[in-house]
Structures are given as structure tokens and as C-alpha cells.
Design an enzyme around this catalytic site. Structure first.
Site, mmCIF file in Angstrom:
data_model
loop_
_atom_site.group_PDB
_atom_site.id
_atom_site.type_symbol
_atom_site.label_atom_id
_atom_site.label_comp_id
_atom_site.label_asym_id
_atom_site.label_seq_id
_atom_site.Cartn_x
_atom_site.Cartn_y
_atom_site.Cartn_z
ATOM 1 N N CYS A 223 -0.334 0.074 2.336
ATOM 2 C CA CYS A 223 -1.472 -1.005 2.686
ATOM 3 C C CYS A 223 -1.883 -0.869 4.102
ATOM 4 C CB CYS A 223 -1.365 -2.147 1.918
ATOM 5 S SG CYS A 223 -2.560 -3.499 1.767
ATOM 6 N N HIS B 273 -0.650 -0.438 -3.488
ATOM 7 C CA HIS B 273 0.727 -0.788 -3.414
ATOM 8 C C HIS B 273 1.580 -0.006 -4.524
ATOM 9 C CE1 HIS B 273 0.664 -4.254 -0.699
ATOM 10 N NE2 HIS B 273 -0.684 -4.125 -1.155
ATOM 11 N N GLU C 129 4.847 -0.410 -4.908
ATOM 12 C CA GLU C 129 5.651 -1.079 -5.780
ATOM 13 C C GLU C 129 5.477 -2.352 -6.502
ATOM 14 O OE1 GLU C 129 3.901 -3.671 -2.145
ATOM 15 O OE2 GLU C 129 4.273 -1.279 -2.831
#
Length: 226
Positions: free
Chosen positions: A97, A207, A209
Site C-alpha cells: 500500500c 493489501h 494480508e
């Protein structure tokens, strides 16, 4: 999504888990990144300690918020120096990001220009789209020989939250011995850079994750290169 396979270990031996440091400079979802990397098979530590960050197999640099604030936090934590030293020695670094955005030459927010790390030329500028921020799931257009997206379906979706991006890739390779960086694109209004694989330096605008199984596979792919 295609699963991964592993080679059985030789009897009597153990396979060392790759050590990944999530660089903690005050900006980023460090706990989410820690959990995702651990699930992907890494030995993870959240720290800003110089020696640990330098000696890890991989360094992950997260980032949320404003470009200028992230750069100030990174500089105060000596992260800019650590990233430069690692890359000078060919040691893997991955940005996520705003952690990707600060790798470019500059960020322009509200008319204010802030210098980035200048690992890649280019400017991070406001998204050119009818709806901003770009928040939610989107696909990517990755190169066929991408290692980062290996084993992932072309229609896999990833989670984005951002109002700024790089719309033009301007790096020119003049040394024939150097490999051309692999640039992945997404579209929200105008196309923008959503991932880069450039030697030891990889990065994603989205992202991983927070991107479910696709993000987990992507992190597994990165860890597998360390």
C-alpha cells in the site's frame, strides 16, 4: 487458485522457516501482516531494530495514511537507510500500500509534493476515477512470467484501500544485463500500477494480508523466493 507443493525433507533434517521482519515505523497494519506471513510459513517479528531488520531473510514495509506522514515516520525510524542498504546487497524487501508508494520518487497530495525513496521514478498522484477512495475488491493484469502471482487465477481479486496511485511507469532499463521489471496493472477509472517485481524489490498497492486465499498464496510466493 492453485495450491502449492513442497519437496519432502530429507530424513533427520529440518527445514528452516524464513525469517521476515515487519518493519514497525508507526504506519501500517503490522499485526495483520504478521498473522498473514505466519500463516504463509514465515517466522515473523515486528520490530524497527536495525540489526534484526538488516539480517532477516525478508523485510516487509507496510503503510497506511498519508504519503508525507509515512515518509517522516520511516525516516525517523531509519527505515529509508535500512531499505537502501538491503537492496544494495540484494536482500529482499516488499512494500504494501503506502509502503509501495513511498518507493517512488515523489508523492503529490493536496498539491503538496513530498520526496519518496526514489527506488523507482514516477509520481504518486490522486486516482483519476469517479469514486474515490478505491475501496474493495479488484482484479489485476499480471505479466505471464510473474513470480508474485504464480499459481493464481487471472480473475483472482485483491483488496484495495487507497486514494492515490502511480498511473505511469517510466523506468527505462539501459543495461542489457539487467532484467526488465515486471509491472502489474489494475483499473479504477484510469489504469494504475498495482504491483511491481524488480529484482530484490517487490511491492503491491493492494493489501495481500486482507485478500483471503489469493493474498495468502501471494505471500507464500514471496516467502518462497527468500
Amino acid at each position: 487458485m492453485t495450491g502449492t507443493t513442497s519437496t519432502p525433507a530429507t530424513p533427520g533434517t529440518t527445514t528452516r522457516r524464513k525469517k521476515v521482519v515487519v518493519f514497525d515505523y508507526g504506519f501500517g497494519n503490522v499485526r495483520s501482516a504478521e498473522r498473514a506471513l505466519a500463516r504463509a510459513g514465515a517466522d515473523v517479528e515486528i520490530t524497527r531494530d536495525y540489526d534484526k531488520a538488516m539480517n532477516a531473510d525478508g523485510l516487509l514495509v507496510p503503510g497506511v495514511g498519508a504519503f508525507d506522514a509515512c515518509m517522516k515516520g520511516l525516516t525517523q525510524a531509519r527505515g529509508h537507510w535500512i531499505i537502501d542498504r538491503r537492496l544494495s546487497g540484494g536482500r529482499p524487501v516488499m512494500g504494501i500500500c503506502v509502503g509501495m508508494q513511498i518507493l517512488f520518487a515523489r508523492g503529490i497530495e493536496h498539491g503538496v509534493e513530498t520526496e519518496g525513496l526514489d527506488e523507482w521514478p514516477g509520481s504518486v498522484e490522486p486516482l483519476q476515477a469517479g469514486i474515490v477512495p478505491h475501496m474493495g475488491w479488484n482484479t489485476v493484469d499480471a505479466p505471464e512470467d510473474s513470480q508474485l502471482f504464480a499459481g493464481l487465477d487471472a480473475d483472482a481479486r485483491y483488496y484495495f484501500v487507497h486514494s492515490y496511485a502511480v498511473h505511469d511507469w517510466t523506468l527505462e532499463i539501459t543495461n542489457a544485463a539487467m532484467r526488465e521489471p515486471l509491472v502489474t496493472w489494475s483499473t479504477h477509472g484510469k489504469p494504475f500500477v498495482s504491483a511491481v517485481e524488480n529484482g530484490a524489490l517487490w511491492a503491491t498497492q493492494f493489501h495481500p494480508e486482507k485478500s483471503g486465499d489469493a493474498g495468502a498464496q501471494l505471500l507464500t510466493n514471496w516467502i518462497g523466493t527468500l
